[in-house]
Enzyme design. Structure first.
Site, mmCIF file in Angstrom:
data_model
loop_
_atom_site.group_PDB
_atom_site.id
_atom_site.type_symbol
_atom_site.label_atom_id
_atom_site.label_comp_id
_atom_site.label_asym_id
_atom_site.label_seq_id
_atom_site.Cartn_x
_atom_site.Cartn_y
_atom_site.Cartn_z
ATOM 1 N N GLU A 1 23.967 46.869 44.619
ATOM 2 C CA GLU A 1 22.868 45.809 44.436
ATOM 3 C C GLU A 1 21.817 46.786 45.207
ATOM 4 O OE1 GLU A 1 22.934 41.451 43.034
ATOM 5 O OE2 GLU A 1 22.472 41.352 44.750
ATOM 6 N N THR B 1 39.473 39.217 42.101
ATOM 7 C CA THR B 1 39.160 37.799 42.312
ATOM 8 C C THR B 1 39.721 37.385 40.900
ATOM 9 O OG1 THR B 1 36.864 38.144 42.174
ATOM 10 C CG2 THR B 1 38.292 37.872 44.619
ATOM 11 N N ASP C 1 31.135 35.902 46.968
ATOM 12 C CA ASP C 1 30.636 36.587 48.310
ATOM 13 C C ASP C 1 31.455 35.686 49.828
ATOM 14 O OD1 ASP C 1 28.694 37.275 47.279
ATOM 15 O OD2 ASP C 1 27.544 35.587 46.780
ATOM 16 N N GLY D 1 24.781 25.906 45.828
ATOM 17 C CA GLY D 1 23.740 27.514 45.581
ATOM 18 C C GLY D 1 24.933 27.730 46.489
HETATM 19 P P1 ADP Z 1 32.498 35.949 41.540
HETATM 20 O O1 ADP Z 1 31.944 34.544 41.536
HETATM 21 O O2 ADP Z 1 32.211 37.061 41.983
HETATM 22 O O3 ADP Z 1 33.035 36.076 40.100
HETATM 23 P P2 ADP Z 1 35.467 35.106 41.260
HETATM 24 O O4 ADP Z 1 34.983 33.948 40.365
HETATM 25 O O5 ADP Z 1 36.564 35.461 40.759
HETATM 26 O O6 ADP Z 1 34.449 35.539 41.801
HETATM 27 O O7 ADP Z 1 35.769 33.110 43.400
HETATM 28 C C1 ADP Z 1 36.135 34.431 43.946
HETATM 29 C C2 ADP Z 1 37.794 33.598 44.126
HETATM 30 O O8 ADP Z 1 37.020 32.260 44.986
HETATM 31 C C3 ADP Z 1 38.715 33.703 43.880
HETATM 32 O O9 ADP Z 1 38.930 34.535 43.928
HETATM 33 C C4 ADP Z 1 39.137 32.340 44.371
HETATM 34 O O10 ADP Z 1 39.936 32.722 44.831
HETATM 35 C C5 ADP Z 1 38.133 31.572 44.470
HETATM 36 N N1 ADP Z 1 37.346 30.289 43.758
HETATM 37 C C6 ADP Z 1 36.213 30.638 42.649
HETATM 38 N N2 ADP Z 1 36.651 29.603 42.179
HETATM 39 C C7 ADP Z 1 37.423 28.941 41.940
HETATM 40 C C8 ADP Z 1 37.996 27.290 41.415
HETATM 41 N N3 ADP Z 1 37.406 26.929 40.989
HETATM 42 N N4 ADP Z 1 39.047 27.192 41.998
HETATM 43 C C9 ADP Z 1 39.700 27.440 43.516
HETATM 44 N N5 ADP Z 1 39.064 29.062 43.800
HETATM 45 C C10 ADP Z 1 38.275 29.777 43.494
#
Ligand code: ADP
Length: 296
Positions: free
Chosen positions: A143, A211, A243, A278
Site C-alpha cells: 500500500e 494463508t 494482519d 473491525g
Molecule cells: P486475509 O485476511 O489476508 O485474506 P486469511 O483470510 O487467509 O487472510 O486469514 C489469515 C489467517 O487467519 C489464516 O491463515 C488462518 O490462520 C486465520 N483464519 C482466517 N479465517 C479463519 C477462520 N474462519 N477460522 C480459523 N482461522 C482463520
C-alpha cells in the site's frame, strides 16, 4: 538511538500504510449500480501497515512504524493510536496530502469489499527520505510505492534484518523485490496473482507462507511443504485476520522461532481476529494467543 551498534534496536520495523477506516455493516455487499442502506457504521484506525504494526506490538514485539500521514485530524488520531500501543513513531512523517482512507463494506457473513485511497501513503519514500531504524525483522506491504519497498528491503538486507513481504493488495511484482524477500506471506488470491509458489522460489524467495482463511496456512520452502491447521473459532468479521497472522508471525520470528513454529502461533492470532469486529480492535495480544493455545 540507543543500543550497541550491532544490536537491532527494534524487533520489527513496519514500513507501510496508515489509514482511517470507514466501516459500513450491510446485509449483503453492493452490486455495481446498487445503493444500500447500512445497518451500522464505525470509524477505526487501519491500513495494512498500521494494523500489522499494532499486531506486532500486541504480540510483544518492540515495534517501529515508518510511514506518512496527513497534517489533518485523522493523521493526529492515527499517530496517537500508534503511540498508545507503544509503537515508535519517530519515523512517521506528516505531509501535506490527506491521510489515507479505506471504505470497508462488511456483509452479514463477515465477507468484505474494500476501496483504499492512498493519500499520504503515496509519499512514503518518494517525497520524503526514509530512515530505517535497525531491527531483527523488516515488514512491508504493497500500500506504499513499490520503489520504496525495493529500497527498504535493500537497506534491510544491508542491516542483516529478515525481510517479510505481505504482497497485499494483490499485484504483480518486479523480480528485484522478490529477490530481496526472505519470507513472503500471500493469501490465496495474492499467491495466484504472483504466479504461485514455484514462481516465487524461482525469483529467490526463501519461504512462502500462504494463508488459507478457515483452512489455516501452508509453509513452503524449495525442499519442504507443511500445513498449519486452523484454530477453531466462530468468525464474526474476517477483517484483520491476515494482519493478525502476519504480526504474530513477525513477532515470533523476531524472538528467534523457526518460520513453521511462528506460523502455528500466527494461525491462532489470525483466528482470534475473526471473532471481533473491525481491524485494530480485533488484533489479539500475546496473552490472548497464549491462553487460546493452552486450551488447544
Ligand atoms: P486475509 O485476511 O489476508 O485474506 P486469511 O483470510 O487467509 O487472510 O486469514 C489469515 C489467517 O487467519 C489464516 O491463515 C488462518 O490462520 C486465520 N483464519 C482466517 N479465517 C479463519 C477462520 N474462519 N477460522 C480459523 N482461522 C482463520
Amino acid at each position: 538511538m540507543t543500543g550497541a551498534s550491532n544490536t537491532p534496536y527494534f524487533d520489527v520495523v513496519v514500513v507501510g500504510s496508515a489509514n482511517l477506516d470507514l466501516v459500513a455493516s450491510l446485509e449483503s455487499l453492493p452490486k455495481p449500480g446498487e445503493t444500500l442502506i447500512a445497518n451500522g457504521y464505525a470509524e477505526h484506525a487501519g491500513g495494512k501497515g498500521l494494523n500489522q504494526a499494532v499486531a506486532c506490538a500486541r504480540m510483544g514485539a518492540r515495534t517501529a512504524f515508518v510511514g506518512c500521514v496527513g497534517s489533518d485530524d485523522a493523521g493526529v488520531m492515527l499517530r496517537a493510536i500508534l503511540e498508545k500501543e507503544g509503537i515508535d513513531t519517530s519515523h512517521l512523517v506528516s505531509v501535506s496530502a490527506p491521510t489515507g482512507r479505506a471504505f470497508i463494506n462488511v456483509d452479514k457473513h463477515g465477507e468484505n469489499a474494500i476501496v483504499v485511497i492512498a493519500g499520504a501513503n503515496a509519499f512514503v519514500g518518494t517525497e520524503i527520505q526514509l530512515q530505517l531504524p535497525t531491527s531483527r525483522v523488516v515488514l512491508a506491504q504493497l500500500e506504499i510505492p513499490l520503489e520504496t519497498v525495493l529500497s527498504v528491503f535493500e537497506s534491510a538486507r544491508r542491516n542483516g534484518s529478515v525481510t517479510v513481504l505481505n504482497p497485499a493488495p494483490a499485484s504483480r511484482l518486479q523480480p528485484e523485490i522478490l529477490a530481496l524477500t526472505d519470507i513472503i506471506v500471500p493469501n490465496e488470491t495474492e499467491s495466484e496473482v504472483l504466479g504461485g509458489t514455484s514462481v516465487l522460489f524461482g525469483h529467490g524467495v526463501a519461504t512462502v507462507v500462504t494463508t488459507l482463511g478457515a483452512h489455516g496456512a501452508t509453509v513452503e520452502t524449495p525442499s519442504s511443504t507443511n500445513h498449519v491447521d486452523p484454530f477453531a473459532v466462530t468468525p464474526v468479521d474476517t477483517v484483520g485476520a491476515g494482519d493478525a497472522f502476519i504480526g504474530a508471525l513477525c513477532s515470533e520470528i523476531a524472538r528467534g522461532r523457526a518460520v513453521l513454529d511462528a506460523a502455528k502461533v500466527a494461525a491462532v492470532g489470525g483466528a482470534l481476529a475473526t471473532t471481533v469486529h473491525g481491524a485494530v480492535p480485533s488484533l489479539p495480544t500475546l496473552q490472548q494467543v497464549q491462553q487460546a493455545m493452552s486450551k488447544q
